[in-house]
Design a protein around this motif. Structure first.
Motif, short mmCIF file in Angstrom:
data_model
loop_
_atom_site.label_atom_id
_atom_site.label_comp_id
_atom_site.label_asym_id
_atom_site.label_seq_id
_atom_site.Cartn_x
_atom_site.Cartn_y
_atom_site.Cartn_z
N ASN A 270 -26.49 8.17 19.08
CA ASN A 270 -28.04 8.67 18.02
C ASN A 270 -27.94 8.33 16.79
OD1 ASN A 270 -29.04 10.57 19.78
ND2 ASN A 270 -28.24 12.27 19.23
N ALA A 271 -28.87 8.00 15.73
CA ALA A 271 -28.56 8.02 14.83
C ALA A 271 -27.04 9.29 13.93
CB ALA A 271 -29.47 8.47 14.05
N GLY A 272 -26.31 8.39 13.33
CA GLY A 272 -25.33 8.93 13.08
C GLY A 272 -23.99 8.93 13.74
N GLY A 273 -24.42 8.46 14.84
CA GLY A 273 -23.12 8.75 16.17
C GLY A 273 -22.84 7.77 15.38
N THR A 274 -20.93 8.77 16.35
CA THR A 274 -19.80 7.54 16.84
C THR A 274 -19.39 6.86 17.79
OG1 THR A 274 -19.47 8.35 14.38
CG2 THR A 274 -17.21 7.15 15.58
N TYR B 29 15.55 -6.64 23.94
CA TYR B 29 15.72 -4.81 22.94
C TYR B 29 16.80 -4.65 23.24
CZ TYR B 29 10.12 -5.78 23.83
OH TYR B 29 9.05 -5.80 23.85
N PRO B 30 18.49 -4.85 22.13
CA PRO B 30 19.22 -5.36 22.43
C PRO B 30 19.14 -3.95 21.59
CG PRO B 30 19.18 -6.88 21.13
CD PRO B 30 17.83 -6.75 21.57
N PRO B 31 20.00 -2.90 21.37
CA PRO B 31 20.04 -1.63 20.73
C PRO B 31 20.95 -2.06 19.70
CG PRO B 31 21.82 -1.27 22.20
CD PRO B 31 20.78 -2.72 22.63
N THR B 32 20.18 -1.40 18.48
CA THR B 32 20.71 -1.30 16.89
C THR B 32 21.48 -0.01 16.87
OG1 THR B 32 18.77 -3.06 16.57
CG2 THR B 32 19.93 -1.31 14.63
N SER B 33 22.76 0.03 16.65
CA SER B 33 23.11 1.20 16.39
C SER B 33 22.75 2.60 17.65
CB SER B 33 22.56 1.95 14.91
OG SER B 33 22.62 1.28 13.53
N GLY B 34 22.92 2.38 18.37
CA GLY B 34 22.92 2.75 19.52
C GLY B 34 21.27 3.45 20.01
N ARG B 35 20.32 2.98 19.20
CA ARG B 35 19.03 3.30 19.58
C ARG B 35 18.43 2.06 19.51
NH1 ARG B 35 20.28 6.10 15.16
NH2 ARG B 35 21.08 7.87 15.15
N THR B 36 17.41 1.90 19.90
CA THR B 36 16.33 0.71 20.72
C THR B 36 14.83 0.68 20.33
OG1 THR B 36 17.42 0.54 22.78
CG2 THR B 36 15.69 -1.23 22.80
N LEU B 37 14.95 -0.17 19.19
CA LEU B 37 13.23 -0.13 18.54
C LEU B 37 12.61 -1.04 19.70
CD1 LEU B 37 14.77 -1.15 15.20
CD2 LEU B 37 14.57 0.66 15.94
N PHE B 38 10.98 -0.09 19.75
CA PHE B 38 10.58 -0.77 20.57
C PHE B 38 9.16 -0.96 20.31
CE2 PHE B 38 7.64 -0.29 24.94
CZ PHE B 38 7.49 -1.21 25.01
N PRO B 39 8.81 -2.10 19.42
CA PRO B 39 7.23 -1.85 18.96
C PRO B 39 6.44 -2.13 19.97
CG PRO B 39 8.93 -3.91 18.39
CD PRO B 39 9.23 -2.89 19.48
N PHE B 40 5.07 -1.72 19.60
CA PHE B 40 4.21 -0.65 20.66
C PHE B 40 3.30 -0.84 19.11
CE2 PHE B 40 1.91 2.47 22.92
CZ PHE B 40 1.88 1.91 24.11
N ARG B 41 2.33 -1.92 20.19
CA ARG B 41 0.82 -2.45 18.50
C ARG B 41 -0.69 -1.69 19.88
NH1 ARG B 41 -1.57 -7.79 20.33
NH2 ARG B 41 -3.23 -7.42 19.06
N ARG B 42 -1.17 -1.19 19.01
CA ARG B 42 -2.44 -0.80 19.25
C ARG B 42 -3.98 -0.96 18.57
NH1 ARG B 42 -1.52 1.66 24.62
NH2 ARG B 42 -3.34 2.95 24.05
N ILE B 43 -4.53 -1.65 19.22
CA ILE B 43 -5.92 -1.99 18.15
C ILE B 43 -6.87 -0.51 18.79
CG2 ILE B 43 -8.08 -3.25 18.81
CD1 ILE B 43 -5.76 -4.91 19.65
N PHE B 44 -7.53 -0.62 17.57
CA PHE B 44 -8.53 1.29 16.98
C PHE B 44 -9.43 0.47 16.29
CE2 PHE B 44 -4.35 2.52 16.51
CZ PHE B 44 -4.34 3.25 16.95
N VAL B 45 -11.01 0.55 17.13
CA VAL B 45 -12.21 0.92 16.63
C VAL B 45 -13.04 1.75 16.41
CG1 VAL B 45 -14.09 -0.92 17.01
CG2 VAL B 45 -11.96 -1.29 18.22
N VAL B 46 -13.82 1.65 15.42
CA VAL B 46 -14.64 3.31 15.04
C VAL B 46 -16.17 2.46 14.84
CG1 VAL B 46 -15.33 4.94 13.74
CG2 VAL B 46 -12.61 3.93 14.29
N GLY B 47 -16.90 2.66 14.89
CA GLY B 47 -18.53 1.43 15.23
C GLY B 47 -19.53 3.42 14.89
N ARG B 48 -19.89 2.97 13.24
CA ARG B 48 -20.74 4.19 13.04
C ARG B 48 -22.96 3.83 12.97
NH1 ARG B 48 -23.70 5.89 9.09
NH2 ARG B 48 -24.18 7.97 9.29
N LYS B 49 -23.50 4.23 13.94
CA LYS B 49 -25.02 4.40 13.95
C LYS B 49 -25.62 4.20 12.81
CE LYS B 49 -28.66 3.39 17.61
NZ LYS B 49 -28.39 3.31 18.88
N PRO B 50 -26.23 3.95 11.69
CA PRO B 50 -26.47 4.13 10.85
C PRO B 50 -28.02 5.20 11.32
CG PRO B 50 -26.39 2.07 10.71
CD PRO B 50 -26.40 1.75 11.89
#
Length: 152
Positions: free
Chosen positions: A17-21, A131-152
Motif C-alpha cells: 500500500n502507499a506508505g508501505g515498507t 582465523y587464528p586466535p588473538t589473545s585467546g579469542r577468535t575474531l570472525f567478521p560477519f557481513r550482512r546487507i540490509f535493504v529498506v524500501g518505502r512506497k510513496p
C-alpha cells in the motif's frame, strides 16, 4: 533465504500500500574465508561427487547497490547498506561451531555421520589457519546487507 527473491521483488512491491515498507537482510559473507574454504573443500576430491550443487555462492545475493537499484526501478524510496559484525568467539574451533548452524548445514545434511566427521576435521584445520586466535579469542567478521524500501 527465498531462492527466487530477485524475481519476487516487483511482485512484493506491487502488493505494498502507499506508505508501505519492504525490508530484508541477506548474507554478504559468501566471499569470506569461511565460505570460500568450505566451497573449495566441497569441490575437492573426494567430496565433489557427494557435495556438488549443495552450497550457495556469491551469486545467491546481490550487493546493496544492486538491491537499491531494483527497488528504485520499482518506484520505492530506498535505504540500503552493509554492516560487518566482528564476532569475538571463544573455544576450540569456534568458527566451525558458528558455521555449523548456518552455511555448513547443507554439507552436513548431504553426508553420513562418518563423512561429516571427516569433512569437519579437514574444514576445521583450514579455518584454524584462516582465523587464528588473538589473545585467546577468535575474531570472525560477519557481513550482512540490509535493504529498506518505502512506497510513496
Amino acid at each position: 533465504w527465498v531462492p527466487d527473491h530477485r524475481e519476487l521483488i516487483p511482485v512484493w512491491v506491487s502488493q505494498l500500500n502507499a506508505g508501505g515498507t519492504l525490508a530484508w537482510q541477506v548474507p554478504g559473507n559468501f566471499d569470506a574465508s569461511s565460505h570460500v574454504l568450505m566451497r573449495r573443500l566441497a569441490d575437492s576430491d573426494p567430496w565433489a561427487p557427494r557435495l556438488r550443487g549443495v552450497l550457495r555462492g556469491g551469486d545467491s545475493t546481490d550487493s546493496a547497490q544492486q538491491y537499491a537499484s531494483a527497488l528504485m526501478a520499482s518506484g520505492l524510496e530506498v535505504d540500503a547498506w552493509e554492516t560487518t559484525y566482528v564476532h569475538v568467539l571463544t573455544g576450540d574451533d569456534p568458527v566451525l561451531e558458528w558455521v555449523r548452524g548456518t552455511g555448513l548445514r547443507p554439507v552436513l545434511d548431504a553426508l553420513d555421520e562418518e563423512q561429516r566427521g571427516r569433512f569437519e576435521r579437514e574444514y576445521a584445520a583450514l579455518l584454524r589457519e584462516a582465523y587464528p586466535p588473538t589473545s585467546g579469542r577468535t575474531l570472525f567478521p560477519f557481513r550482512r546487507i540490509f535493504v529498506v524500501g518505502r512506497k510513496p
